[in-house]
Design a protein around this motif. Structure first.
Motif, mmCIF file in Angstrom:
data_model
loop_
_atom_site.group_PDB
_atom_site.id
_atom_site.type_symbol
_atom_site.label_atom_id
_atom_site.label_comp_id
_atom_site.label_asym_id
_atom_site.label_seq_id
_atom_site.Cartn_x
_atom_site.Cartn_y
_atom_site.Cartn_z
ATOM 1 N N MET A 40 -1.523 -4.497 -7.452
ATOM 2 C CA MET A 40 -1.866 -5.474 -6.960
ATOM 3 C C MET A 40 -2.658 -5.513 -5.232
ATOM 4 N N SER A 41 -3.942 -5.817 -5.157
ATOM 5 C CA SER A 41 -3.856 -5.843 -3.784
ATOM 6 C C SER A 41 -3.524 -6.319 -2.458
ATOM 7 N N ALA A 42 -3.510 -6.195 -1.604
ATOM 8 C CA ALA A 42 -2.496 -6.963 -0.458
ATOM 9 C C ALA A 42 -3.413 -8.523 -0.159
ATOM 10 N N PHE B 48 7.011 6.435 0.111
ATOM 11 C CA PHE B 48 7.957 6.538 1.620
ATOM 12 C C PHE B 48 8.469 5.482 2.214
ATOM 13 N N TRP B 49 7.703 4.438 2.649
ATOM 14 C CA TRP B 49 8.540 3.867 2.915
ATOM 15 C C TRP B 49 9.473 2.983 2.194
ATOM 16 N N ALA B 50 8.715 2.397 0.791
ATOM 17 C CA ALA B 50 9.695 1.951 -0.168
ATOM 18 C C ALA B 50 11.030 2.359 -0.513
ATOM 19 N N HIS C 243 -8.011 0.089 6.599
ATOM 20 C CA HIS C 243 -9.140 0.547 5.414
ATOM 21 C C HIS C 243 -9.498 -0.710 5.111
ATOM 22 N N LEU C 244 -9.335 -2.075 5.270
ATOM 23 C CA LEU C 244 -9.211 -3.350 4.960
ATOM 24 C C LEU C 244 -11.140 -3.907 5.703
ATOM 25 N N ARG C 245 -11.445 -4.103 5.260
ATOM 26 C CA ARG C 245 -12.419 -4.962 4.997
ATOM 27 C C ARG C 245 -12.487 -6.158 6.132
ATOM 28 N N GLY D 227 0.635 -1.192 0.015
ATOM 29 C CA GLY D 227 -0.293 -0.199 -0.022
ATOM 30 C C GLY D 227 0.598 1.241 -0.499
ATOM 31 N N THR D 228 1.423 1.669 -0.917
ATOM 32 C CA THR D 228 2.859 2.068 -0.994
ATOM 33 C C THR D 228 2.718 3.963 -0.698
ATOM 34 N N PHE D 229 1.768 4.417 -1.832
ATOM 35 C CA PHE D 229 1.052 5.639 -2.359
ATOM 36 C C PHE D 229 1.941 6.145 -2.971
ATOM 37 N N ASP D 230 2.226 7.279 -2.587
ATOM 38 C CA ASP D 230 4.000 7.976 -2.539
ATOM 39 C C ASP D 230 4.840 7.676 -2.733
ATOM 40 N N ARG E 278 -6.666 13.120 -3.890
ATOM 41 C CA ARG E 278 -5.374 13.081 -3.062
ATOM 42 C C ARG E 278 -4.920 11.587 -4.314
ATOM 43 N N LYS E 279 -5.285 10.511 -5.005
ATOM 44 C CA LYS E 279 -4.532 9.722 -5.642
ATOM 45 C C LYS E 279 -4.424 10.427 -7.317
ATOM 46 N N GLY E 280 -4.765 11.439 -7.569
ATOM 47 C CA GLY E 280 -4.820 11.948 -9.122
ATOM 48 C C GLY E 280 -6.030 11.177 -9.410
ATOM 49 N N ASP F 9 0.166 -1.095 -4.682
ATOM 50 C CA ASP F 9 -0.552 -0.572 -4.343
ATOM 51 C C ASP F 9 -1.443 -0.784 -5.321
ATOM 52 N N LEU F 10 -3.127 -0.116 -4.647
ATOM 53 C CA LEU F 10 -4.343 -0.201 -5.635
ATOM 54 C C LEU F 10 -4.209 1.159 -5.971
ATOM 55 N N LEU F 11 -4.556 1.106 -7.694
ATOM 56 C CA LEU F 11 -4.386 2.814 -7.414
ATOM 57 C C LEU F 11 -5.276 3.058 -8.053
ATOM 58 N N VAL G 12 8.773 -6.601 5.206
ATOM 59 C CA VAL G 12 7.698 -6.529 4.428
ATOM 60 C C VAL G 12 7.369 -5.338 5.694
ATOM 61 N N TYR G 13 6.865 -4.556 4.813
ATOM 62 C CA TYR G 13 6.468 -3.361 5.706
ATOM 63 C C TYR G 13 4.977 -2.917 5.496
ATOM 64 N N LEU G 14 4.013 -3.487 6.099
ATOM 65 C CA LEU G 14 2.699 -2.456 6.288
ATOM 66 C C LEU G 14 2.443 -1.814 6.968
ATOM 67 N N GLY G 15 1.731 -0.049 6.276
ATOM 68 C CA GLY G 15 1.611 1.177 7.353
ATOM 69 C C GLY G 15 -0.079 1.408 6.828
ATOM 70 N N SER G 16 -0.830 1.751 7.966
ATOM 71 C CA SER G 16 -2.074 2.468 8.228
ATOM 72 C C SER G 16 -2.339 1.996 6.800
HETATM 73 C C1 LIG Z 1 -3.271 5.381 4.198
HETATM 74 S S1 LIG Z 1 -2.336 4.768 3.039
HETATM 75 C C2 LIG Z 1 -1.565 4.871 3.592
HETATM 76 C C3 LIG Z 1 0.217 4.204 2.972
HETATM 77 C C4 LIG Z 1 0.987 3.812 3.288
HETATM 78 N N1 LIG Z 1 1.499 2.941 3.610
HETATM 79 C C5 LIG Z 1 1.800 5.139 4.415
HETATM 80 O O1 LIG Z 1 2.308 4.220 5.475
HETATM 81 O O2 LIG Z 1 1.551 5.863 4.954
HETATM 82 C C6 LIG Z 1 -3.273 3.357 1.706
HETATM 83 C C7 LIG Z 1 -3.147 3.113 1.075
HETATM 84 O O3 LIG Z 1 -2.824 1.555 0.776
HETATM 85 C C8 LIG Z 1 -3.749 1.024 -0.891
HETATM 86 N N2 LIG Z 1 -4.677 0.068 -0.890
HETATM 87 C C9 LIG Z 1 -6.063 0.281 -0.488
HETATM 88 N N3 LIG Z 1 -5.972 -0.753 -0.566
HETATM 89 C C10 LIG Z 1 -5.842 -1.692 -0.847
HETATM 90 C C11 LIG Z 1 -5.097 -2.835 -0.768
HETATM 91 N N4 LIG Z 1 -6.417 -4.312 -0.804
HETATM 92 N N5 LIG Z 1 -4.181 -3.593 -1.598
HETATM 93 C C12 LIG Z 1 -3.300 -3.215 -0.773
HETATM 94 N N6 LIG Z 1 -2.998 -1.608 -1.248
HETATM 95 C C13 LIG Z 1 -4.214 -1.219 -0.909
HETATM 96 C C14 LIG Z 1 -4.197 3.167 -1.120
HETATM 97 O O4 LIG Z 1 -4.539 2.624 -1.990
HETATM 98 C C15 LIG Z 1 -3.192 3.548 -0.582
HETATM 99 O O5 LIG Z 1 -1.923 4.005 -1.214
#
Ligand SMILES: C[S@@+](CC[C@H](N)C(=O)[O-])C[C@H]1O[C@@H](n2cnc3c(N)ncnc32)[C@H](O)[C@@H]1O
Length: 278
Positions: A132-134, A64-66, A156-158, A59-62, A105-107, A81-83, A148-152
């Motif tokens: 790709m989805s997590a 930072f962690w990568a 957002h996941l069900r 879930g890399t977004f911009d 914010r994602k463009g 990331d899921l764009l 592996v890093y997973l942040g924030s």
């Molecule tokens: C709140 S941001 C966190 C960004 C970054 N990981 C951080 O720690 O700052 C959530 C990110 O997860 C992505 N995302 C949402 N659902 C996802 C999924 N099922 N699999 C992978 N990434 C996903 C979003 O597109 C977004 O880039």
């Protein structure tokens, strides 16, 4: 001269869009992020060296962690990331206007996910981003990773535990999770794993207490390596600070009050270092 104009081009690219992460793309040239994760990086147990390691940022977004993994010597960094915001986990009957607002914010259109690309080019980075989805992480598709890093993202996941199980399937070394917690539940129930549920109109689902986040990690097949760290994800220059009037207006509602406090003091998270259980 040419150097100046490359910097001017970059400054223009940076100013023309919204940023999620604060990133220093050239000396003194920072993106105005919604979050500035640099103070958190100094607090959480992010490895000082990743020399020779194959790393994954979920879930890399911009990015930072990568980009930080690469800076610390990783031999290869994959960032997923899921764009398309449409492919996130939206609760039923979400308001299309809110979807649009969050998506900006994602463009959009050709600009989709372009922040990461601008940063990648500016940093001359070799990080590879996969859409790709997590949930779909699978060793047959992406191989295994030393770190592996997973942040924030879990909030957002069900189904956060299913995502953690998929992460475990590709983790051959260490896993660092840093996700949002419910501070009230953490204070009132330091030991019992509990979570609050949003699920109203935006991709906000479970906010566990600290014990709940740890239980999710363990339930997905990880062993926790050290005592979890409390950390706040600090607002960046792109995050509007609430005015006094807005603060006062937010007081009656628990969620509005929390949003104001996070904009001022940062979003409360817990970092958990783990490895696949034997
Ligand atoms: C709140 S941001 C966190 C960004 C970054 N990981 C951080 O720690 O700052 C959530 C990110 O997860 C992505 N995302 C949402 N659902 C996802 C999924 N099922 N699999 C992978 N990434 C996903 C979003 O597109 C977004 O880039």
């Amino acid at each position: 001269v040419e150097v100046t104009s490359a910097r001017e081009d970059l400054a223009r690219d940076v100013s023309e869009r919204m940023w999620y992460h604060t990133l220093e793309l050239a000396p003194g040239l920072e993106t105005p992020g919604w979050f500035d994760l640099r103070p958190a990086l100094r607090t959480i147990p992010f490895p000082a060296s990743l020399a020779g390691k194959r790393c994954l940022d979920v879930g890399t977004f911009d990015g930072f962690w990568a980009f930080e993994m690469e800076r610390r010597g990783a031999s290869e960094v994959i960032a997923i990331d899921l764009l398309e915001p449409q492919s996130w986990d939206w609760p039923s009957a979400s308001d299309p206007q809110i979807i649009d607002q969050i998506a900006r914010r994602k463009g959009t259109g050709e600009e989709l996910g372009v922040g990461f690309e601008i940063a990648r080019r500016a940093l001359d980075s070799k990080v590879e981003r996969l859409e790709m989805s997590a949930y779909d992480l699978d060793p047959d598709r992406v191989g295994r990773f030393d770190f592996v890093y997973l942040g924030s993202l879990l909030l957002h996941l069900r189904d956060p535990v299913r995502a953690l199980e998929a992460v475990r399937s590709v983790c051959a070394g260490t896993f660092l999770l840093c996700d949002a917690i419910d501070t009230t539940l953490t204070l009132l129930h330091p030991r019992a794993p509990l979570a609050s549920l949003d699920g109203t109109g935006r991709p906000w689902w479970w906010k566990p207490n600290a014990a709940g986040l740890q239980r999710m990690v363990e339930a997905a097949g990880f062993a926790v390596l050290e005592r979890p760290t409390r950390v706040r994800m600090a607002p960046g220059a792109g995050h509007a600070r609430p005015r006094v009037r807005e603060l006062l207006q937010s007081l009656p509602s628990r969620s509005a009050r929390a949003a104001s406090m996070h904009a001022l003091r940062g979003d409360p998270h817990v970092a958990i270092l783990a490895q696949p259980a034997a």
